[in-house]
Design a protein around this motif. Structure first.
Motif, short mmCIF file in Angstrom:
data_model
loop_
_atom_site.label_atom_id
_atom_site.label_comp_id
_atom_site.label_asym_id
_atom_site.label_seq_id
_atom_site.Cartn_x
_atom_site.Cartn_y
_atom_site.Cartn_z
N GLY A 122 0.88 -1.07 0.26
CA GLY A 122 -0.01 0.09 0.07
C GLY A 122 0.93 1.25 -0.20
N LYS A 123 1.91 0.94 -0.23
CA LYS A 123 2.98 2.32 -0.23
C LYS A 123 2.56 3.32 -1.32
N THR A 124 2.37 3.10 -2.37
CA THR A 124 1.94 4.07 -3.47
C THR A 124 0.37 4.46 -3.17
N TYR A 125 -0.42 3.40 -3.06
CA TYR A 125 -1.73 3.74 -2.87
C TYR A 125 -2.14 4.67 -1.78
N LEU A 126 -1.61 4.72 -0.54
CA LEU A 126 -1.69 5.51 0.40
C LEU A 126 -1.35 6.84 0.16
N ALA A 127 0.12 6.71 -0.58
CA ALA A 127 0.42 8.18 -0.83
C ALA A 127 -0.34 8.89 -1.62
N MET A 128 -0.99 8.09 -2.74
CA MET A 128 -1.92 8.65 -3.63
C MET A 128 -3.08 9.33 -2.92
N ALA A 129 -3.63 8.64 -1.99
CA ALA A 129 -4.83 9.01 -1.19
C ALA A 129 -4.61 10.16 -0.21
N MET A 130 -3.28 10.29 0.17
CA MET A 130 -3.03 11.44 1.00
C MET A 130 -2.75 12.61 0.04
N ALA A 131 -2.21 12.52 -1.10
CA ALA A 131 -2.14 13.49 -2.03
C ALA A 131 -3.40 14.07 -2.56
N VAL A 132 -4.23 13.25 -2.75
CA VAL A 132 -5.52 13.68 -3.24
C VAL A 132 -6.36 14.35 -2.12
N VAL A 214 4.44 15.72 -4.16
CA VAL A 214 5.13 15.12 -5.15
C VAL A 214 5.39 13.57 -4.48
N ILE A 215 5.00 12.54 -5.43
CA ILE A 215 5.07 11.29 -5.21
C ILE A 215 6.18 10.54 -6.08
N LEU A 216 7.23 9.98 -5.71
CA LEU A 216 8.27 9.34 -6.50
C LEU A 216 8.22 8.09 -5.99
N ASP A 217 7.45 7.28 -7.11
CA ASP A 217 7.38 5.74 -7.13
C ASP A 217 8.44 5.08 -7.69
N GLU A 218 8.56 3.69 -7.29
CA GLU A 218 9.77 2.89 -7.70
C GLU A 218 11.23 3.62 -7.46
N ALA A 219 11.21 4.20 -6.51
CA ALA A 219 12.51 4.90 -6.24
C ALA A 219 13.73 4.02 -6.09
N GLN A 239 5.41 19.09 -0.34
CA GLN A 239 5.73 17.73 0.36
C GLN A 239 6.02 16.69 -0.44
N ALA A 240 6.79 15.67 -0.03
CA ALA A 240 7.14 14.53 -1.06
C ALA A 240 7.01 13.31 -0.34
N VAL A 241 6.77 12.10 -1.31
CA VAL A 241 6.96 10.79 -0.66
C VAL A 241 7.43 10.12 -1.61
N ILE A 242 8.58 9.36 -1.00
CA ILE A 242 9.46 8.37 -1.82
C ILE A 242 9.06 7.33 -1.58
N THR A 243 8.60 6.20 -2.57
CA THR A 243 8.33 4.99 -2.42
C THR A 243 9.16 3.91 -3.09
N GLY A 244 9.46 2.87 -2.60
CA GLY A 244 10.20 1.63 -3.18
C GLY A 244 10.58 0.49 -2.38
N ASP A 245 11.10 -0.65 -2.98
CA ASP A 245 11.20 -1.99 -2.73
C ASP A 245 12.83 -2.15 -3.10
N VAL A 246 13.70 -2.20 -1.94
CA VAL A 246 14.93 -2.31 -2.44
C VAL A 246 15.30 -3.66 -2.45
#
Length: 311
Positions: A122-132, A214-219, A239-246
């Motif tokens: 839910g990293k990207t989905y929750l970030a998108m919800a917060m952005a909206v 700003v949302i940076l996905d697949e960081a 503000q920015a949210v950076i999401t990714g899977d190392v």
């Protein structure tokens, strides 16, 4: 309350080692005294949630057991009904795990949040919800969604269409999340007016992003230089949210991930937060959680074998 095929009841039985049975007088719980008492307490709290319109799933039952095991007076409503976004189509977006709740709290409190963990958490989905939600509240004027098109590189030439059409498949997940939040018509309107911009990371160079979420996905697929470039684009009231899977880095062998590098450089810096997810936060098909666990166990086994071989 019990869910499809009694899956919620089965989740409670598995979590506490008890047995639930329907009787004429209600629900009978059998098992060890402590476990049955806790199960009854959990059931009562979950009934209250369901009565408030909460759609219960097995993962929620497990989370409720964890919360009430640590504090029997804890408020499940506070944990479960923390709505990030109330959807126009009657759908609301809320955290579904403890780490998701910490993530939502972090996005409310900090202008820069890194969310690191496996797919499906839910990293990207929750970030998108917060952005909206932030856009609708008037705190920002636009949403910028970006991700590196690593797979593209110089190999886009064989794909049909202009540059935007060639890159579009790599941005599709961001479009999908946006459509799910506001619907296709409003999403198209937002993008036409520039209220929402979806673009590859390379397009951010040289810009100053004011009044933006700003949302940076697949960081994990950024380079350190790209990560620094994006982070230094932030302007006033942004503000920015950076999401990714190392664990899913697609960069060339030997190339350092910008997300890994940012964690090394920035963790502990005041004013930003890192939130970490694991397989317990997966909100996709239950099998996805098992797959992630199996791969992590395999990776750990490989690492141990390599160390033994070196010795």
């Amino acid at each position: 309350m019990f869910g499809s095929h009694d899956n919620n009841a089965l989740a409670l039985e598995k979590a506490l080692g008890v047995r639930l049975s329907m009787t004429a007088g209600g629900i009978e719980i059998t098992g060890e005294e402590h476990d049955t008492e806790l199960a009854g307490h959990v059931l009562g709290k979950l009934y209250d949630l369901v009565g408030k319109g909460f759609t219960l799933e097995p993962a929620d039952v497990k989370r409720a057991v964890e919360v009430l095991s640590n504090d029997e007076n804890a408020s499940l409503a506070k944990e479960f009904l923390d709505t990030v976004l109330g959807g126009d189509r009657g759908r609301s977006v809320a955290p579904r795990s403890r780490n998701q709740k910490a993530y939502a709290d972090a996005m409310r409190a900090s202008d820069l949040v890194f969310a690191i963990g496996p797919a499906g958490t839910g990293k990207t989905y929750l970030a998108m919800a917060m952005a909206v939600a932030t856009l609708l509240s008037g705190k920002v004027n636009r949403i910028i969604l970006t991700r590196p098109a690593v797979e593209a590189g110089e190999k886009l030439g064989y794909l049909p269409g202009d540059l935007a059409e060639k890159i579009n498949p790599y941005l599709r997940p961001l479009y999908d999340a946006l459509y799910d939040m506001v619907g296709p018509e409003r999403a198209a309107e937002y993008m036409e007016r520039g209220t929402v911009e979806v673009a590859p990371l390379a397009f951010m160079r040289g810009r100053t992003l004011n009044d933006s979420f700003v949302i940076l996905d697949e960081a994990q697929n950024t380079t350190p230089e790209q990560m620094k470039m994006l982070l230094t684009r932030l302007g006033f009231s942004s503000q920015a949210v950076i999401t990714g899977d190392v664990t899913q880095i697609d960069l060339a062998a030997g190339q350092v991930s910008g997300l890994v590098d940012a964690r090394r450089v920035l963790e502990g810096t005041e004013g930003l937060e890192f939130v970490y997810f694991d397989q317990d936060d997966v909100v996709r098909h239950p099998l996805v959680r098992e797959i992630i666990t199996a791969y992590e166990a395999s990776a750990a086994g490989t690492a141990t074998t390599s160390a033994d071989d070196d010795a």
